[in-house]
Design a protein around this motif. Sequence first.
Motif: not given
Length: 689
Positions: A253-270
């Motif tokens: 997910e990207l915050d359009m104002r701050t440009r910060r990015v965080r993972a929402l779904a990140d799993d090596p098995q999926w």
Amino acid sequence: MATSSPRPSRKAPPLTVDALWQLERVGAPSLAPDGRQLVCTLTRHSMADNQARSQLWLLPTQGRARARALTACGDKDGQPAWSPKGDRIAFLARREQEGERDATPQLYLIAPDGGEAQRASRFAPGIEAFKWQPDGRGIVFSAWVWPELKGAAAQSRRFKAHAERKETGYATSEAYYRHWDHNLPEGRVLHLLRLDLPSGRITDLFEGTELELPRDGEAGATAWDIHPSGQRIAFQHDPAARKRPSNRLAVAELDMRTRRVRALADDPQWDFGAPSYHPDGHSLALCAAETGRSHKALNELALVEGLDGRRPSWRVLTARDWDHDVEAPLRWADAGQALLFCAEQRGRRLLWRHTRATTQTAALHTEGWVQAFACTGDTLVLAADSAQHPTRLLARSLAAAGADTPRRLERWNDALLARHRLGAVQEQMVAGARGEPVQCWITYPVDFDPKRRHPVLHVIHGGPYAAAGASFNYRWNPHVLAGRGHVVVQVNYHGSSGFGFTFRDSIMGRQGELELQDLEAVTDWLQRQPWVDGERISASGGSYGGFLVAWMNGHVKTPGRYRSYVCHAGVFDRVATFAADSYMERPRDLHARYWEDPARVAAQSPHSAAQHFQTPTLVIHGARDYRVPDCNGLAYYNTLQARGIEARLLWFPDENHWVLKPRNSKLWYQEFLDWVVRHDQPAAPKKKR
């Protein structure tokens, strides 16, 4: 509007290739916010001009108003989408306006009550796909850009220089550098950008980062979604530093104002994709496939929760015994209490509803093949075809779905279809490999007489993770292929989609084995039918179906069992096919790499049985086919020639894995049917000396 159509007379001819290309092709619908109108593309082809023309059409979903053309000036107007307020429709086009001609697709806006469409973007690299922001003031779109550049002006300058270059060489060090029928733009990646409509300003949302959308671009606008607040974007991406075909994907997910990015779904098995925000913005629906278990794992329905907290978490929604492959897009309905999506089941593509309160998943629309759908409020619109008609637009109530009768919204192809007869279509189950039932679809010629014996033509689908089904196919239309009197048979062999994971996974590491047993079992069944001429059975196939036809030529035990073969874009040599764009995925299918276990790879390659070839074969291939490079077709044809086996080659310098131009398609059908008919007759007996 009633759903009945005019019936052709008993003397009407069967469907021809010319009539097939006169049919008007309906695109995916986009619903107005109030659900009272929809907009879609309608594409018409000209055999004389060898071209297609697409326009936008506006249709009411209620009342008796008639459909009307919304655009007329463009040649390929596409991807229409209503604004959040319903006052404008955005679409992509390449036009000439005010003396300026678009070199690449640009965004245009038009009022639903008509008027002249206005160009809203001037972004030289062009726009691939887009979505409206909730406030209607901005558009988020995807585009191929040079990641090291800053600003739209720099992108435009580089694009101009690139377009004017004299060199034709393509140099790359990337592992993922071409897809389907084109080289990926040299040095460019797929970014998300924002167009501010009032000012026309364009901002690259990924600028200065390593982020990019999946390089195949196939997900289009389903690769990302915009939060109801308009301030955040969830998007699909490859988290690996080295981008490779078939890498697993994550959602961030990207915050359009701050440009910060965080993972929402990140799993090596999926593997994750198709993000769709809940209307309240607190959760996000996803497709999730457990690729750590199998690279061909089925997509399940998943939900990311806790978006307003620091540590979002995700979970699977569909029951573990729900053995279907969830397909994008995912749409929220019933005020956020349900999710709608499509999934195949036994040769059909159905629309499903997953209800959160009950955790139950049930089919909403069970007829034919749902190509696309849209919903808002209680209005549901489907674009669906069947084995007996091309895509139609249907409207129904979400609340009453299952109990109501779909209302057809258009009549575009009725008059033309009324001038031609279509043969009956039958679904048949036959015991195949391992004694398991396999489905086949039988399309009868229009003058079928069960008291007479008819020639039979196998039409073997590609994939292999696809299916023949209750769908109207333009490239391999069974009604046109039955036009010379053949009974057309399409087998959903082991590996086909829509029959669960175990059936799909069964062919891994032994490709050709179970599938041939299925095809042979169906041929055995056909031989027992009183209406089949057992001496006039032929087989044809494209892509993986072409692989199976080449495989049959070396592995069918009974000489002359099939009078002829047609191999379109078929895999012939597994090692040579490492030139394909899917080269990272194929060793997973074979359970071997050719440099580590050459014997196992060769055992799944048709060329290894060349010494047993004996059946006349028409080989068809396109030079722009990067999925199965044409070295396969040429090597197969040359092998047949070298061995003295009757063969014919149809090679297209300007076609890809498919044959898409009207004139080329007509030639394809003509060569195909002429070849099969010519070999229908049993060989003349040898004269005694």
